[in-house]
Scaffold this motif. Structure first.
Motif, mmCIF file in Angstrom:
data_model
loop_
_atom_site.group_PDB
_atom_site.id
_atom_site.type_symbol
_atom_site.label_atom_id
_atom_site.label_comp_id
_atom_site.label_asym_id
_atom_site.label_seq_id
_atom_site.Cartn_x
_atom_site.Cartn_y
_atom_site.Cartn_z
ATOM 1 N N GLU A 73 0.819 -1.209 0.000
ATOM 2 C CA GLU A 73 0.000 0.000 0.000
ATOM 3 C C GLU A 73 0.855 1.261 0.000
ATOM 4 O OE1 GLU A 73 -2.620 -0.738 3.381
ATOM 5 O OE2 GLU A 73 -4.165 -1.320 1.940
ATOM 6 N N ARG A 74 1.881 1.287 0.859
ATOM 7 C CA ARG A 74 2.775 2.443 0.956
ATOM 8 C C ARG A 74 4.107 1.984 1.494
ATOM 9 N NH1 ARG A 74 0.222 7.458 3.965
ATOM 10 N NH2 ARG A 74 1.897 8.476 2.851
ATOM 11 N N ILE A 75 5.128 2.761 1.210
ATOM 12 C CA ILE A 75 6.424 2.527 1.845
ATOM 13 C C ILE A 75 6.904 3.850 2.425
ATOM 14 C CG2 ILE A 75 6.966 0.603 0.307
ATOM 15 C CD1 ILE A 75 9.071 2.434 -0.982
ATOM 16 N N PHE A 76 7.684 3.734 3.483
ATOM 17 C CA PHE A 76 8.258 4.885 4.169
ATOM 18 C C PHE A 76 9.744 4.631 4.315
ATOM 19 C CE2 PHE A 76 3.939 4.151 5.509
ATOM 20 C CZ PHE A 76 3.345 5.410 5.464
ATOM 21 N N GLY A 77 10.563 5.543 3.840
ATOM 22 C CA GLY A 77 12.004 5.363 3.893
ATOM 23 C C GLY A 77 12.671 6.341 4.830
ATOM 24 N N GLY A 78 13.677 5.860 5.534
ATOM 25 C CA GLY A 78 14.497 6.693 6.404
ATOM 26 C C GLY A 78 15.952 6.582 5.983
ATOM 27 N N ILE A 79 16.849 6.866 6.904
ATOM 28 C CA ILE A 79 18.279 6.792 6.610
ATOM 29 C C ILE A 79 18.699 5.350 6.364
ATOM 30 C CG2 ILE A 79 20.609 7.253 7.482
ATOM 31 C CD1 ILE A 79 18.936 9.769 6.768
ATOM 32 N N ASP A 80 18.416 4.481 7.306
ATOM 33 C CA ASP A 80 18.749 3.061 7.157
ATOM 34 C C ASP A 80 17.559 2.180 7.518
ATOM 35 O OD1 ASP A 80 18.657 3.410 9.879
ATOM 36 O OD2 ASP A 80 20.700 2.747 10.262
ATOM 37 N N THR A 81 16.355 2.764 7.427
ATOM 38 C CA THR A 81 15.142 2.066 7.831
ATOM 39 C C THR A 81 14.078 2.202 6.747
ATOM 40 O OG1 THR A 81 15.622 2.535 10.148
ATOM 41 C CG2 THR A 81 13.374 1.888 9.624
ATOM 42 N N LEU A 82 13.391 1.106 6.489
ATOM 43 C CA LEU A 82 12.295 1.074 5.537
ATOM 44 C C LEU A 82 11.083 0.465 6.224
ATOM 45 C CD1 LEU A 82 11.260 1.303 2.568
ATOM 46 C CD2 LEU A 82 12.083 -1.049 2.255
ATOM 47 N N VAL A 83 9.928 1.089 6.023
ATOM 48 C CA VAL A 83 8.670 0.526 6.493
ATOM 49 C C VAL A 83 7.840 0.204 5.261
ATOM 50 C CG1 VAL A 83 6.562 0.904 7.831
ATOM 51 C CG2 VAL A 83 8.737 1.870 8.629
ATOM 52 N N ILE A 84 7.440 -1.064 5.159
ATOM 53 C CA ILE A 84 6.579 -1.499 4.062
ATOM 54 C C ILE A 84 5.208 -1.781 4.652
ATOM 55 C CG2 ILE A 84 6.199 -3.191 2.231
ATOM 56 C CD1 ILE A 84 9.242 -3.782 2.331
ATOM 57 N N GLN A 85 4.235 -0.973 4.257
ATOM 58 C CA GLN A 85 2.850 -1.177 4.697
ATOM 59 C C GLN A 85 2.132 -1.934 3.596
ATOM 60 O OE1 GLN A 85 0.689 2.454 5.276
ATOM 61 N NE2 GLN A 85 -1.092 1.423 6.109
ATOM 62 N N TYR A 86 1.495 -3.046 3.956
ATOM 63 C CA TYR A 86 0.846 -3.871 2.940
ATOM 64 C C TYR A 86 -0.388 -4.538 3.510
ATOM 65 C CZ TYR A 86 3.213 -7.793 5.291
ATOM 66 O OH TYR A 86 3.652 -8.702 6.221
ATOM 67 N N ARG A 87 -1.160 -5.129 2.644
ATOM 68 C CA ARG A 87 -2.302 -5.958 3.040
ATOM 69 C C ARG A 87 -1.961 -7.389 2.683
ATOM 70 N NH1 ARG A 87 -6.370 -3.575 5.648
ATOM 71 N NH2 ARG A 87 -6.448 -1.364 5.215
ATOM 72 N N ASN A 88 -2.335 -8.286 3.587
ATOM 73 C CA ASN A 88 -2.089 -9.697 3.300
ATOM 74 C C ASN A 88 -3.334 -10.325 2.670
ATOM 75 O OD1 ASN A 88 -3.864 -10.344 5.409
ATOM 76 N ND2 ASN A 88 -2.236 -10.853 6.839
ATOM 77 N N GLN A 89 -3.298 -11.622 2.450
ATOM 78 C CA GLN A 89 -4.376 -12.330 1.782
ATOM 79 C C GLN A 89 -5.692 -12.254 2.535
ATOM 80 O OE1 GLN A 89 -1.769 -13.775 3.243
ATOM 81 N NE2 GLN A 89 -2.845 -14.775 4.918
ATOM 82 N N LYS A 90 -5.678 -11.951 3.825
ATOM 83 C CA LYS A 90 -6.899 -11.810 4.623
ATOM 84 C C LYS A 90 -7.405 -10.371 4.641
ATOM 85 C CE LYS A 90 -6.121 -15.432 8.054
ATOM 86 N NZ LYS A 90 -5.976 -15.658 9.503
ATOM 87 N N GLY A 91 -6.653 -9.470 4.039
ATOM 88 C CA GLY A 91 -7.030 -8.058 4.073
ATOM 89 C C GLY A 91 -6.510 -7.336 5.292
ATOM 90 N N ALA A 92 -5.702 -8.011 6.104
ATOM 91 C CA ALA A 92 -5.143 -7.385 7.307
ATOM 92 C C ALA A 92 -4.067 -6.382 6.921
ATOM 93 C CB ALA A 92 -4.547 -8.442 8.239
ATOM 94 N N SER A 93 -4.060 -5.262 7.598
ATOM 95 C CA SER A 93 -3.033 -4.250 7.403
ATOM 96 C C SER A 93 -1.813 -4.625 8.233
ATOM 97 C CB SER A 93 -3.561 -2.885 7.839
ATOM 98 O OG SER A 93 -2.599 -1.892 7.611
ATOM 99 N N VAL A 94 -0.669 -4.664 7.568
ATOM 100 C CA VAL A 94 0.582 -5.078 8.198
ATOM 101 C C VAL A 94 1.667 -4.078 7.812
ATOM 102 C CG1 VAL A 94 2.274 -6.953 8.417
ATOM 103 C CG2 VAL A 94 -0.121 -7.498 7.911
ATOM 104 N N SER A 95 2.577 -3.825 8.730
ATOM 105 C CA SER A 95 3.764 -3.040 8.398
ATOM 106 C C SER A 95 4.986 -3.802 8.863
ATOM 107 C CB SER A 95 3.737 -1.670 9.081
ATOM 108 O OG SER A 95 2.755 -0.850 8.506
ATOM 109 N N GLU A 96 5.960 -3.889 7.961
ATOM 110 C CA GLU A 96 7.264 -4.458 8.305
ATOM 111 C C GLU A 96 8.217 -3.282 8.457
ATOM 112 O OE1 GLU A 96 8.676 -7.992 7.664
ATOM 113 O OE2 GLU A 96 6.635 -8.747 7.792
ATOM 114 N N VAL A 97 8.851 -3.214 9.608
ATOM 115 C CA VAL A 97 9.843 -2.179 9.886
ATOM 116 C C VAL A 97 11.202 -2.851 9.749
ATOM 117 C CG1 VAL A 97 10.676 -0.503 11.568
ATOM 118 C CG2 VAL A 97 8.223 -1.069 11.480
ATOM 119 N N LEU A 98 11.968 -2.431 8.756
ATOM 120 C CA LEU A 98 13.221 -3.098 8.423
ATOM 121 C C LEU A 98 14.388 -2.135 8.555
ATOM 122 C CD1 LEU A 98 11.921 -4.848 5.163
ATOM 123 C CD2 LEU A 98 12.014 -5.816 7.485
ATOM 124 N N ARG A 99 15.388 -2.528 9.333
ATOM 125 C CA ARG A 99 16.596 -1.723 9.510
ATOM 126 C C ARG A 99 17.742 -2.407 8.772
ATOM 127 N NH1 ARG A 99 17.982 2.557 12.691
ATOM 128 N NH2 ARG A 99 15.930 2.362 13.621
#
Length: 124
Positions: A73-99
């Motif tokens: 759905e959206r991504i958010f980028g920082g210096i060394d961090t990425l947040v990936i906001q997505y929907r899964n197969q159930k329609g649940a809203s999920v965000s992965e915060v990755l450093r």
């Protein structure tokens, strides 16, 4: 780092269900947390250390969820961090915060919308 390209590749790798491709994004000593991991593998307390532990968790997840599919759905980028906001197969809203360090994920946190209406079942 091109955050858009990374997120697109990450999503395609997950949707392929090819764990080798997914795990290529992660450092060997990655630490990952997830309330779903705590549910599927209670002995972990939701905290997984290392690629081998991630493989065990994600193999079990794919076994239980053969129709797993993500839509970004959206991504958010920082210096060394990425947040990936997505929907899964159930329609649940999920965000992965990755450093990141040296182009690999060294820390990841799976986060889920909180509330009774969340298909993932995460409660406040």
């Amino acid at each position: 780092m091109d955050w858009n390209a990374f997120a697109e590749r990450w999503c395609a790798d997950w949707n392929s269900h090819d764990l080798d491709r997914v795990l290529e994004h992660f450092a060997d000593d990655v630490v990952f947390t997830s309330p779903i991991a705590a549910s599927l593998l209670p002995e972990t307390g939701g905290r997984l250390a290392g690629k081998a532990a991630l493989r065990v968790y994600w193999e079990e997840g794919l076994r239980r969820i053969p129709d797993l599919h993500f839509t970004i759905e959206r991504i958010f980028g920082g210096i060394d961090t990425l947040v990936i906001q997505y929907r899964n197969q159930k329609g649940a809203s999920v965000s992965e915060v990755l450093r990141f360090e040296n182009g690999k994920v060294v820390r990841g946190d799976g986060t889920y919308a909180v509330g009774a209406d969340n298909p993932a079942g995460i409660r406040s």
